[in-house]
Enzyme design. Structure first.
Site, mmCIF file in Angstrom:
data_model
loop_
_atom_site.group_PDB
_atom_site.id
_atom_site.type_symbol
_atom_site.label_atom_id
_atom_site.label_comp_id
_atom_site.label_asym_id
_atom_site.label_seq_id
_atom_site.Cartn_x
_atom_site.Cartn_y
_atom_site.Cartn_z
ATOM 1 N N ASP A 8 49.891 -15.810 0.464
ATOM 2 C CA ASP A 8 49.568 -14.773 1.464
ATOM 3 C C ASP A 8 49.018 -15.306 2.794
ATOM 4 O O ASP A 8 48.038 -14.762 3.330
ATOM 5 C CB ASP A 8 48.574 -13.761 0.876
ATOM 6 N N ASP A 46 52.257 -10.625 0.651
ATOM 7 C CA ASP A 46 51.784 -9.291 0.323
ATOM 8 C C ASP A 46 52.684 -8.351 1.131
ATOM 9 O O ASP A 46 52.846 -8.533 2.343
ATOM 10 C CB ASP A 46 50.316 -9.178 0.783
ATOM 11 N N HIS A 48 53.450 -4.441 1.337
ATOM 12 C CA HIS A 48 53.145 -3.087 0.895
ATOM 13 C C HIS A 48 53.951 -2.024 1.638
ATOM 14 O O HIS A 48 54.131 -2.125 2.860
ATOM 15 C CB HIS A 48 51.662 -2.778 1.148
ATOM 16 N N HIS A 81 47.281 -2.889 5.459
ATOM 17 C CA HIS A 81 47.565 -4.295 5.775
ATOM 18 C C HIS A 81 48.917 -4.693 5.191
ATOM 19 O O HIS A 81 49.395 -4.078 4.232
ATOM 20 C CB HIS A 81 46.466 -5.207 5.205
ATOM 21 N N LYS A 106 55.077 -9.321 -3.153
ATOM 22 C CA LYS A 106 54.272 -8.614 -4.169
ATOM 23 C C LYS A 106 53.561 -7.432 -3.534
ATOM 24 O O LYS A 106 53.423 -7.369 -2.315
ATOM 25 C CB LYS A 106 53.275 -9.570 -4.815
ATOM 26 N N CYS A 151 43.714 -12.946 -4.170
ATOM 27 C CA CYS A 151 45.062 -13.359 -4.568
ATOM 28 C C CYS A 151 45.138 -14.799 -5.043
ATOM 29 O O CYS A 151 45.913 -15.111 -5.949
ATOM 30 C CB CYS A 151 46.047 -13.052 -3.447
HETATM 31 C C1 VGL Z 1 44.700 -9.694 -0.766
HETATM 32 C C2 VGL Z 1 43.320 -7.879 -0.728
HETATM 33 C C3 VGL Z 1 44.399 -7.028 -0.629
HETATM 34 C C4 VGL Z 1 44.849 -11.189 -0.830
HETATM 35 C C5 VGL Z 1 45.802 -8.861 -0.686
HETATM 36 O O1 VGL Z 1 45.892 -11.718 -0.393
HETATM 37 O O2 VGL Z 1 43.909 -11.855 -1.323
HETATM 38 N N1 VGL Z 1 43.476 -9.195 -0.801
HETATM 39 N N2 VGL Z 1 45.632 -7.530 -0.603
HETATM 40 ZN ZN ZN Z 2 47.290 -6.252 -0.295
#
Ligand code: VGL
Ligand code: ZN
Length: 205
Positions: A8, A46, A48, A81, A106, A151
């Site tokens: 990420d 990430d 979404h 995000h 993901k 993550c």
């Molecule tokens: C993450 C919070 C929400 C991460 C991803 O990459 O650690 N943290 N989404």
């Molecule tokens: Zn996230």
């Protein structure tokens, strides 16, 4: 066979991003230093949908940082995000081009979050990463990126659970630290599970 998993390293997790991880940008030069030492590099993203239920904006009256129950799982509410296709979801511009060759996305299902690169938080759906790594004869997995206490931690714990020798490159990670001490706790949890905590110097030599 060794693989590097870059977790990420996306604009929204860098300073100025929607879910900025303090000093998150400092992992980029570390990533670029270790990438040439691996034959196989995988990045996670990430990714979404705009109506993802981990977003506080989807729960009227709730605030960022609050905890809710999401279909039976505890869920921290985050700012919007890494929305699919938006600039915040892109991998950091300064990353070595090899980071972009194999990307596992993901957090795609709006109803469940996915901190681990291997499967969602309820272990309902796999991303395919475990099978992919086994198909490439990977035995050792090196993990770094954002964020240490979410993550990175869950990816490392799952890598162990899947039977890989698992290493986390500590100076290549930064944490959210919703609560002070969360990063230290995450490191201890990973160690207790058999994850080896190393430094990028241990890879680049
Ligand atoms: C993450 C919070 C929400 C991460 C991803 O990459 O650690 N943290 N989404
Ligand atoms: Zn996230």
């Amino acid at each position: 066979m060794k693989a590097l998993i870059l977790v990420d390293i996306q604009n929204d997790f860098l300073p100025g991003g929607a879910l900025a991880v303090p000093r998150g940008d400092e992992v980029i030069p570390v990533a670029n230093a270790v990438i040439p030492h691996f034959d196989l590099v995988v990045a996670t993203q990430d990714w979404h949908p705009a109506e993802h239920k981990s977003f506080a904006s989807q729960h009227p009256g709730r605030k960022v940082g609050e905890m809710i129950d999401l279909h039976g799982l505890p869920q921290v509410l985050w700012p919007d995000h890494c929305v699919q296709g938006r600039p915040g979801a892109e991998l950091a511009a300064g990353l070595h081009p090899a980071a972009r060759r194999r990307i596992f996305k993901k957090g795609v299902d709006p109803a469940i979050d996915s901190y681990s690169a291997f499967h969602d938080n309820g272990r309902r759906r796999s991303t395919g990463l475990g099978d992919f790594l086994r198909m490439q004869d990977v035995t050792d997995v090196y993990i770094m990126g954002l964020a240490t206490d979410y993550c990175v931690k869950f990816t490392a714990l799952d890598a162990r659970a899947e039977g890989f020798n698992t290493f986390v490159i500590e100076d290549g990670c930064r944490g959210v630290e919703l609560q002070p001490g969360d990063v230290a706790k995450a490191i201890e949890e990973m160690k207790a599970a058999g994850v080896k905590i190393i430094r990028s110097d241990d890879v680049v030599r």
